[in-house]
Design an enzyme around this catalytic site. Structure first.
Site, mmCIF file in Angstrom:
data_model
loop_
_atom_site.group_PDB
_atom_site.id
_atom_site.type_symbol
_atom_site.label_atom_id
_atom_site.label_comp_id
_atom_site.label_asym_id
_atom_site.label_seq_id
_atom_site.Cartn_x
_atom_site.Cartn_y
_atom_site.Cartn_z
ATOM 1 N N GLY A 121 41.210 38.760 33.755
ATOM 2 C CA GLY A 121 41.535 40.190 33.759
ATOM 3 C C GLY A 121 40.326 41.052 33.465
ATOM 4 N N GLY B 95 40.744 47.561 32.126
ATOM 5 C CA GLY B 95 41.375 47.666 30.809
ATOM 6 C C GLY B 95 40.641 46.891 29.722
ATOM 7 C CB ILE B 96 41.987 44.877 26.887
ATOM 8 C CG1 ILE B 96 42.790 46.037 26.251
ATOM 9 C CG2 ILE B 96 41.453 43.950 25.806
ATOM 10 C CD1 ILE B 96 44.077 45.608 25.575
ATOM 11 C CG ASP C 24 26.247 37.408 34.236
ATOM 12 O OD1 ASP C 24 25.224 38.044 34.534
ATOM 13 O OD2 ASP C 24 26.767 37.447 33.099
ATOM 14 C CG LEU C 25 30.548 32.957 38.923
ATOM 15 C CD1 LEU C 25 29.746 32.938 40.222
ATOM 16 C CD2 LEU C 25 30.521 31.564 38.276
ATOM 17 N N GLY D 106 47.024 40.386 32.084
ATOM 18 C CA GLY D 106 48.424 40.538 31.713
ATOM 19 C C GLY D 106 49.072 41.644 32.508
ATOM 20 C CB SER E 68 51.540 42.894 22.987
ATOM 21 O OG SER E 68 52.232 44.117 22.828
ATOM 22 C CE1 TYR F 288 53.227 43.257 28.336
ATOM 23 C CE2 TYR F 288 54.030 44.069 26.230
ATOM 24 C CZ TYR F 288 52.986 43.780 27.081
ATOM 25 O OH TYR F 288 51.698 44.002 26.677
#
Lengths: 257, 257
Positions: free
Chosen positions: B10, B14-15, B43-44, B72, B113, B153
């Site tokens: 991810g 965002g995070i 880098d990749l 997520g 979360s 969630y």
């Protein structure tokens, strides 16, 4: 940026000394509050006995960025009231004394303990301790509540965790924040007191995590909670216990599956 | 010391993106796993859709110091199985795939979360989800358990917290450790999804903490959990929520006094 200023209680030994060392390395000016001389770990030392009645808290000329409450006593027979006084009531008094001196954005870090983990189960008694305004009455409190040596320690640390949470909303309003760190067994001069008082509970913990923690490992977590990187962490209790809490949660609640 | 290598899922937004930025600044080599191109943050880049079935995980030539599971999905109507799949089952699969590539002393950080806080109350259902080996059966699981959008969630994040704890003892044996971070509302592209799905629960949280968190604030906590300073923090869930957990604990458990 001007030099950051940290006040550390219990800075002469154990976790307090490791914290002084870690924060000094990061360039902080260190004021130590301790009965004993912290030597070159501190820039300024206020000798103070947090168990004395009355003790006078020093005035602080420099504004304070960080307060670390590391002073604490282990469980020892016949010292139940003293443990509650030093570990919780004095911690609260020092913090309240320092609040007006703290800079906006300042951080307070309290050394709690794995021993304080059961604060939910014991919330009624914790609230009665938090309700004790006068530390002269702690002997009566200990008798009335039938608090033994181990319970005095656990209760003092439960109160630290709970009070840290309880203060959070008010501190946010003032631009300050407070968190706690909960170590299990740590290689400090008082580790022997814990193994003697806690017995199996202590040795099993060390077995499950393969070793005790080191003061430097706890100081690393305290330094994080003192730093701007933890700005959004507030009222939190971080277990720094080598996985002990997770392993016991797994044994007691998560398994069998 | 050779350059440290972090794998981040991810990492394109965002995070995850804030974490890539923070770790790059600390000199890490960054491998990103994301559906979208993270651009110069990594880098990749291995393009991967964690919701696809089957998806193929890349091989890793470089040993890995740090794995951050930041990918997520937010709660969205009709995507219940997908949320469980991406937020928990794919996180577990990516981690298990990477474990053999991790260096001794390596750290895994999972983005959980505040929504996962009630794992104790829901432990039976969490264990049933953890028991799901085959993500092809998740639609049946969702129907059988009558899981609605919000519950999907919450459950996915409860499972992240519980699985993190459950893995701790075994990881300690291998010289690795895993922790989770639990943000509440954070200013990311998916914040609107949360306010729509969670309604009052979300807006009240932001009100109590005065604002949402920022991705950089969460990344600061992740960077700490990735670093050697948190060596003794294992199986821990750190709330990075501006004090929300402490304030709600105070309302619900600590007060009135």
């Amino acid at each position: 940026m001007s030099q950051r200023h940290a006040v550390i209680t219990g800075a002469a030994s154990g976790i307090g000394a490791a914290t002084a060392k870690a924060l000094r390395r990061k360039g902080y000016w260190i004021t130590a509050l301790d009965l004993n001389d912290p030597g070159p770990l501190a820039d300024l030392w206020h000798p103070i006995d947090l168990d004395a009645r009355p003790y006078r808290l020093p005035e602080f000329d420099l504004p304070v960025d960080v307060l670390v409450n590391a002073a604490g006593l282990p469980p020892r027979p016949t010292t139940e009231a003293k443990v509650l006084r030093v570990n919780f009531l004095a911690l609260r008094r020092v913090t309240e004394h320092l609040l007006p001196h703290m800079k906006k954005g300042g951080a307070i870090v309290n050394v709690a303990s794995k021993a304080g983990a059961k604060w939910r189960e014991n919330i009624a008694q914790v609230k009665r301790l938090i309700g004790q305004a006068n530390d002269a009455c702690l002997d009566d409190f200990v008798s009335a509540e039938k608090i033994d040596t181990v319970r005095s320690y656990d209760l003092s640390k439960e109160a630290v965790v709970v009070w840290t949470k309880k203060m959070t909303a008010g501190l946010v309003e003032r631009g300050l924040r407070m968190n706690s760190v909960s170590p299990a067994a740590v290689e400090t001069p008082i580790l022997g007191d814990f193994t003697r008082a806690l017995g199996e509970r202590s040795t099993r913990g060390i077995e499950l995590t393969k070793r005790s923690g080191t003061p430097d490992e706890i100081a690393g977590v305290i330094a994080f909670l003192a730093s701007p990187s933890s700005e959004w962490v507030r009222g939190c209790n971080i277990e720094a216990d080598g996985g002990l809490t997770a392993i016991l949660d797994t044994e007691n609640t998560i398994r069998p599956d």
